[in-house]
Design an enzyme around this catalytic site. Structure first.
Site, PDB file in Angstrom:
ATOM      1  N   ASP A  13       4.935  33.592  46.315  1.00 35.24           N
ATOM      2  CA  ASP A  13       5.965  32.555  46.397  1.00 35.24           C
ATOM      3  C   ASP A  13       5.440  31.251  46.976  1.00 35.24           C
ATOM      4  OD1 ASP A  13       7.716  34.474  45.413  1.00 35.24           O
ATOM      5  OD2 ASP A  13       8.342  35.098  47.412  1.00 35.24           O
ATOM      6  N   GLY A  15       4.470  28.759  45.264  1.00 32.86           N
ATOM      7  CA  GLY A  15       4.778  27.645  44.366  1.00 32.86           C
ATOM      8  C   GLY A  15       3.808  27.599  43.188  1.00 32.86           C
ATOM      9  N   LYS A  16       3.296  28.778  42.812  1.00 31.61           N
ATOM     10  CA  LYS A  16       2.351  28.845  41.690  1.00 31.61           C
ATOM     11  C   LYS A  16       2.995  28.344  40.395  1.00 31.61           C
ATOM     12  CE  LYS A  16       1.976  33.266  42.528  1.00 31.61           C
ATOM     13  NZ  LYS A  16       2.722  33.343  43.797  1.00 31.61           N
ATOM     14  N   GLY A  17       4.285  28.696  40.213  1.00 35.20           N
ATOM     15  CA  GLY A  17       4.996  28.294  38.995  1.00 35.20           C
ATOM     16  C   GLY A  17       5.024  26.785  38.864  1.00 35.20           C
ATOM     17  N   LYS A  18       5.375  26.114  39.947  1.00 35.87           N
ATOM     18  CA  LYS A  18       5.439  24.650  39.924  1.00 35.87           C
ATOM     19  C   LYS A  18       4.056  24.059  39.625  1.00 35.87           C
ATOM     20  CE  LYS A  18       5.523  20.441  42.052  1.00 35.87           C
ATOM     21  NZ  LYS A  18       6.238  19.325  42.514  1.00 35.87           N
ATOM     22  N   GLY A  40       8.355  36.064  40.527  1.00 35.94           N
ATOM     23  CA  GLY A  40       9.411  35.114  40.182  1.00 35.94           C
ATOM     24  C   GLY A  40       8.819  33.736  40.366  1.00 35.94           C
ATOM     25  N   HIS A  41       8.514  33.057  39.283  1.00 34.97           N
ATOM     26  CA  HIS A  41       7.873  31.739  39.366  1.00 34.97           C
ATOM     27  C   HIS A  41       8.890  30.666  38.985  1.00 34.97           C
ATOM     28  CE1 HIS A  41       3.598  33.647  38.861  1.00 34.97           C
ATOM     29  NE2 HIS A  41       4.294  34.122  39.870  1.00 34.97           N
ATOM     30  N   GLN A 223       1.911  37.089  42.587  1.00 31.44           N
ATOM     31  CA  GLN A 223       1.818  37.580  43.965  1.00 31.44           C
ATOM     32  C   GLN A 223       0.823  36.702  44.748  1.00 31.44           C
ATOM     33  OE1 GLN A 223       1.739  40.230  41.291  1.00 31.44           O
ATOM     34  NE2 GLN A 223       3.904  39.844  41.595  1.00 31.44           N
ATOM     35  N   ARG A 330       5.346  22.380  49.162  1.00 35.34           N
ATOM     36  CA  ARG A 330       6.491  22.353  50.064  1.00 35.34           C
ATOM     37  C   ARG A 330       6.228  21.592  51.365  1.00 35.34           C
ATOM     38  NH1 ARG A 330      10.585  27.235  49.102  1.00 35.34           N
ATOM     39  NH2 ARG A 330      11.805  25.399  48.634  1.00 35.34           N
ATOM     40  N   LEU A 331       5.345  20.608  51.292  1.00 35.48           N
ATOM     41  CA  LEU A 331       5.066  19.824  52.498  1.00 35.48           C
ATOM     42  C   LEU A 331       6.348  19.129  52.967  1.00 35.48           C
ATOM     43  CD1 LEU A 331       2.804  19.030  54.432  1.00 35.48           C
ATOM     44  CD2 LEU A 331       2.353  17.019  53.000  1.00 35.48           C
TER      45      LEU A 331
HETATM   46  P1  GDP Z   1       5.762  31.293  43.022  1.00 36.05           P
HETATM   47  O1  GDP Z   1       6.191  32.694  42.930  1.00 36.05           O
HETATM   48  O2  GDP Z   1       4.445  31.126  43.702  1.00 36.05           O
HETATM   49  O3  GDP Z   1       5.795  30.569  41.701  1.00 36.05           O
HETATM   50  O4  GDP Z   1       6.828  30.560  43.971  1.00 36.05           O
HETATM   51  P2  GDP Z   1       8.437  30.741  43.900  1.00 36.05           P
HETATM   52  O5  GDP Z   1       8.937  30.029  42.706  1.00 36.05           O
HETATM   53  O6  GDP Z   1       8.821  32.152  44.095  1.00 36.05           O
HETATM   54  O7  GDP Z   1       8.854  30.003  45.229  1.00 36.05           O
HETATM   55  C1  GDP Z   1       8.498  28.671  45.449  1.00 36.05           C
HETATM   56  C2  GDP Z   1       9.756  27.868  45.716  1.00 36.05           C
HETATM   57  O8  GDP Z   1       9.384  26.592  46.186  1.00 36.05           O
HETATM   58  C3  GDP Z   1      10.589  27.593  44.475  1.00 36.05           C
HETATM   59  O9  GDP Z   1      11.938  27.558  44.850  1.00 36.05           O
HETATM   60  C4  GDP Z   1      10.126  26.203  44.032  1.00 36.05           C
HETATM   61  O10 GDP Z   1      11.109  25.512  43.298  1.00 36.05           O
HETATM   62  C5  GDP Z   1       9.904  25.564  45.352  1.00 36.05           C
HETATM   63  N1  GDP Z   1       8.900  24.510  45.426  1.00 36.05           N
HETATM   64  C6  GDP Z   1       7.652  24.488  44.893  1.00 36.05           C
HETATM   65  N2  GDP Z   1       6.985  23.406  45.334  1.00 36.05           N
HETATM   66  C7  GDP Z   1       7.837  22.758  46.155  1.00 36.05           C
HETATM   67  C8  GDP Z   1       7.720  21.581  46.970  1.00 36.05           C
HETATM   68  O11 GDP Z   1       6.695  20.937  47.054  1.00 36.05           O
HETATM   69  N3  GDP Z   1       8.813  21.244  47.731  1.00 36.05           N
HETATM   70  C9  GDP Z   1       9.964  21.956  47.701  1.00 36.05           C
HETATM   71  N4  GDP Z   1      10.971  21.544  48.468  1.00 36.05           N
HETATM   72  N5  GDP Z   1      10.095  23.052  46.965  1.00 36.05           N
HETATM   73  C10 GDP Z   1       9.046  23.458  46.214  1.00 36.05           C
HETATM   74  P1  IMO Z   2       5.260  35.943  43.033  1.00 38.51           P
HETATM   75  O1  IMO Z   2       4.371  36.005  41.816  1.00 38.51           O
HETATM   76  C1  IMO Z   2       6.410  37.598  46.886  1.00 38.51           C
HETATM   77  C2  IMO Z   2       6.053  41.924  47.357  1.00 38.51           C
HETATM   78  C3  IMO Z   2       7.333  42.729  47.540  1.00 38.51           C
HETATM   79  C4  IMO Z   2       6.830  43.837  48.456  1.00 38.51           C
HETATM   80  C5  IMO Z   2       5.426  44.090  47.909  1.00 38.51           C
HETATM   81  C6  IMO Z   2       5.341  45.271  46.944  1.00 38.51           C
HETATM   82  O2  IMO Z   2       6.619  35.426  42.760  1.00 38.51           O
HETATM   83  O3  IMO Z   2       4.559  35.237  44.132  1.00 38.51           O
HETATM   84  P2  IMO Z   2       6.063  45.506  44.383  1.00 38.51           P
HETATM   85  O4  IMO Z   2       7.381  45.349  43.716  1.00 38.51           O
HETATM   86  O5  IMO Z   2       5.008  44.562  43.896  1.00 38.51           O
HETATM   87  O6  IMO Z   2       5.567  46.922  44.395  1.00 38.51           O
HETATM   88  O7  IMO Z   2       6.335  45.146  45.936  1.00 38.51           O
HETATM   89  O8  IMO Z   2       5.028  42.909  47.239  1.00 38.51           O
HETATM   90  N1  IMO Z   2       5.995  41.065  46.157  1.00 38.51           N
HETATM   91  C7  IMO Z   2       6.104  39.739  46.178  1.00 38.51           C
HETATM   92  N2  IMO Z   2       6.387  38.905  47.203  1.00 38.51           N
HETATM   93  N3  IMO Z   2       6.159  37.102  45.655  1.00 38.51           N
HETATM   94  C8  IMO Z   2       5.859  37.926  44.639  1.00 38.51           C
HETATM   95  O9  IMO Z   2       5.485  37.479  43.427  1.00 38.51           O
HETATM   96  C9  IMO Z   2       5.857  39.320  44.868  1.00 38.51           C
HETATM   97  N4  IMO Z   2       5.636  40.391  44.088  1.00 38.51           N
HETATM   98  C10 IMO Z   2       5.705  41.458  44.903  1.00 38.51           C
HETATM   99  O10 IMO Z   2       8.347  41.962  48.140  1.00 38.51           O
HETATM  100  O11 IMO Z   2       6.686  43.340  49.760  1.00 38.51           O
HETATM  101 MG    MG Z   3       7.815  33.907  43.462  1.00 38.17          MG
END
Ligand code: GDP
Ligand code: IMO
Ligand code: MG
Length: 427
Positions: A13, A15-18, A40-41, A223, A330-331
Site C-alpha cells: 500500500d 502507492g505502487k498503483g499511482k 489493491g492498487h 505487496q 503521500r508526502l
Molecule cells: P498500492 O497498493 O501500493 O498501490 O497502494 P494503495 O492504493 O493500496 O494505497 C495507497 C493510497 O495512497 C491510495 O489511496 C492512493 O490513492 C493514495 N496515494 C498515493 N499517492 C498519494 C499521495 O502522494 N498523496 C496522497 N494523499 N495519497 C496518495
Molecule cells: P498491495 O499490492 C498490504 C497482507 C495482509 C496480511 C498478509 C498476508 O495492495 O500493496 P495474504 O492475503 O497475502 O495471505 O495476507 O499480507 N497483504 C497486504 N497488505 N497491501 C497488500 O497488497 C497486501 N497483500 C497482502 O493484510 O497481513
Molecule cells: Mg494496496
C-alpha cells in the site's frame, strides 16, 4: 531498452498503483509479476478512481500492453468482475495478456484461507482471505491448476480432479466441512476460461520480443518487501515474492535485464494485518494520519496501522532489493504536522541495532530510536518541482535519502496522476 521494476518497499500500500499509472505514460508494456487479488492498487486519473486487484495499473493507457505474469495467482471470477468494472468506465482490456503459466485461485483456496485463519486463533496472520496463500501452496506442491489448463476441457477436468481430491480431503477430514463438487466447479470455471481464452497465452514470449525490440517494460510489484516470505516479518507475510528478485521469475526474464529497480516508500509507515511494526503509533497522531490519509485497506477496508517512517527497515529494503532509485508517496499527508519523526535505529535488549532482527518476536521487542524533524505546516499538493517544496519538506526527503542510502526519483504529493514531482528523468 531493458526492464524496470516498481517494488513495494514497506508493508504494501505504498502507492505502487499511482506510481505505475504515472510512469506508464512513458512505457510500452506493464507486467504484474506477483501476488493475487490480495493486492489493491488505487489509481486516480481522468477515467475516475479505481482499485485494481489483478489488472496492471498501465491499463488506462490505450497504447500500453498489459500483462498478468506467470508469478501472479489469478482468481478468474475476480478478474472477470474487474474487467467488467473497467469496461463500465470506458476502459478497454483488449491489450491485456494473461500468462498461461499463471496459477489459478480456486473456490477451495478461498475457503481454506478462511478456515486456516480461524484455526490459527490468536496467532492469525490477518490475511486478506482471497485464497492467495493456499493457491501458492498448491503451486509448489505441484497440484495447482494453471490458466492455460482452462483452455482444454479434458486437461482442466483432469487437473481439477487431482487438486480437488486433495483439497476436499483437507476440507472434510481436517476442517470438518462439506466437500466441494467437481461438476459445479468444472462447469463454472470452464465458462470463465472461455471468457478469458482470448487473453491467455505464453506471455514471456511477448515480453522477450518487446525487450528485443527496444521497448520499455515496467514490472509492477504487489505487496511489499516486508511481506516477503524470506525478507519480511515472517510468519506475518504473504506467500508470493514481492522483492525485486521476484520480478524476473514472475514474468520470465533474466535478472540481468532489470536495468532499474524503483522502490516505493510511503512518507510514513502503514501496515494492515498482524505482525510487528516498531514505529506504530497507537495514539492520536496515528489516528490523525489514518483519518487524514484515509488509511483503510483498498482490498478489505480494514483500518491500516499507521506510524513514523522506519529507516531501519527502509535501509534493509534498499539492500535486499538493490533499489536504483525510489519514489516517495503521500508526502502531503504530513503537511499539517509541527514535528515529524524518523526511526533511525532500534534498541533491542540494551543494544543499538541499525538492521532488523530476523524474527517477529525480536522485532516486536525493538524500541525505535527517533530523530525529530520540523514539519513544514503548509500544503504541498500544488507543488510540481523539488526546489519549490518548503525547506523542511526538502530536508525530510534528503534525510530519508541519506538514511535508506538511495536517491529519490519521484515524489507524490496527492493521489491524482498529476500530483507528482519528477525529480530524476524517467526512464
Ligand atoms: P498500492 O497498493 O501500493 O498501490 O497502494 P494503495 O492504493 O493500496 O494505497 C495507497 C493510497 O495512497 C491510495 O489511496 C492512493 O490513492 C493514495 N496515494 C498515493 N499517492 C498519494 C499521495 O502522494 N498523496 C496522497 N494523499 N495519497 C496518495
Ligand atoms: P498491495 O499490492 C498490504 C497482507 C495482509 C496480511 C498478509 C498476508 O495492495 O500493496 P495474504 O492475503 O497475502 O495471505 O495476507 O499480507 N497483504 C497486504 N497488505 N497491501 C497488500 O497488497 C497486501 N497483500 C497482502 O493484510 O497481513
Ligand atoms: Mg494496496
Amino acid at each position: 531498452m531493458p526492464a524496470i521494476a516498481v517494488v513495494g518497499a514497506q508493508w504494501g500500500d505504498e502507492g505502487k498503483g499511482k506510481v505505475v499509472d504515472l510512469l506508464a505514460e512513458k512505457v510500452n508494456m506493464v507486467v504484474r509479476y506477483s501476488g493475487g487479488n490480495n493486492a489493491g492498487h488505487t489509481v486516480m486519473n481522468s477515467y475516475g478512481q479505481f482499485t485494481l486487484h489483478l489488472v496492471p495499473s498501465g491499463i488506462f493507457h490505450p497504447q500500453v500492453i498489459c500483462v498478468i505474469g506467470n508469478g501472479v495467482v489469478v482468481d478468474p471470477k475476480a478478474l472477470l468482475q474487474e474487467l467488467k468494472d473497467l469496461q463500465g468506465h470506458g476502459v478497454a482490456s483488449d491489450n491485456l495478456h494473461i500468462s498461461d503459466r499463471a496459477h489459478l485461485i480456486m473456490p477451495y483456496h478461498i475457503l481454506l484461507d478462511t478456515l486456516e485463519e480461524k484455526a490459527r486463533g490468536d496467532s492469525a496472520l490477518g490475511t486478506t482471505q482471497r485464497g492467495v496463500g493456499p493457491a501458492y501452496v498448491d503451486k509448489v506442491a505441484r497440484r495447482g491448476i494453471r490458466s492455460g489448463d482452462l483452455l482444454d476441457k479434458e486437461i482442466f477436468r483432469h487437473r481439477l480432479s487431482i487438486a480437488l481430491d486433495y483439497n476436499n480431503t483437507l476440507l472434510t477430514k481436517v476442517y470438518d466441512v462439506s466437500p466441494l463438487s467437481l461438476e459445479d466447479i468444472f462447469e463454472e470455471y470452464y465458462r470463465y476460461g472461455e471468457q478469458l481464452a482470448s487473453h491467455i497465452e505464453s506471455t514471456e514470449l511477448i515480453i522477450h520480443e518487446a525487450l528485443a525490440n527496444g521497448k520499455v517494460v515496467l514490472l509492477e510489484g504487489a505487496q511489499g518487501t516486508l511481506l516477503d516470505p524470506d525478507f519480511g516479518t515472517y510468519p506475518y507475510v504473504t506467500s508470493s515474492t514481492p522483492v525485486a528478485a521476484g520480478a524476473s521469475v514472475g514474468c520470465g526474464i533474466s535478472p540481468s535485464q532489470l536495468q532499474g529497480i524503483i522502490g516505493v516508500y510511503k512518507a510514513y509507515t502503514t501496515r494492515v494485518g498482524e505482525g510487528p511494526m516498531p514505529t506504530e503509533l497507537p495514539d492520536e497522531t496515528g489516528e490523525l494520519i489514518r483519518e487524514r490519509a484515509w488509511e483503510y485497506g483498498a482490498t478489505t477496508g480494514r483500518p491500516r496501522r499507521c506510524g513514523w517512517f522506519d529507516a531501519v527497515l527502509g535501509r534493509y529494503s534498499t539492500q535486499v532489493n538493490g533499489f536504483t532509485s525510489f519514489a516517495l508517496t503521500r508526502l502531503d499527508v504530513l503537511d499539517t504536522l509541527p514535528q515529524i519523526k524518523i526511526c533511525t535505529s532500534y534498541e533491542y535488549n540494551g543494544v543499538v541495532l541499525d538492521y532488523p532482527p530476523s524474527t517477529a518476536d525480536a522485532l516486536e521487542k525493538c524500541e525505535p530510536i527517533y530523530e525529530e524533524l520540523t514539519g513544514w505546516q503548509s500544503s504541498i499538493r500544488d507543488i510540481r518541482s523539488f526546489k519549490d517544496l518548503p525547506a523542511e519538506a526538502r530536508f525530510y526527503v534528503k534525510r530519508i535519502e541519506e538514511l535508506v542510502d538511495c536517491s529519490v526519483n519521484l515524489i507524490a504529493v496527492g493521489p491524482q496522476r498529476e500530483e507528482s514531482i519528477q525529480v530524476l528523468p524517467f526512464p
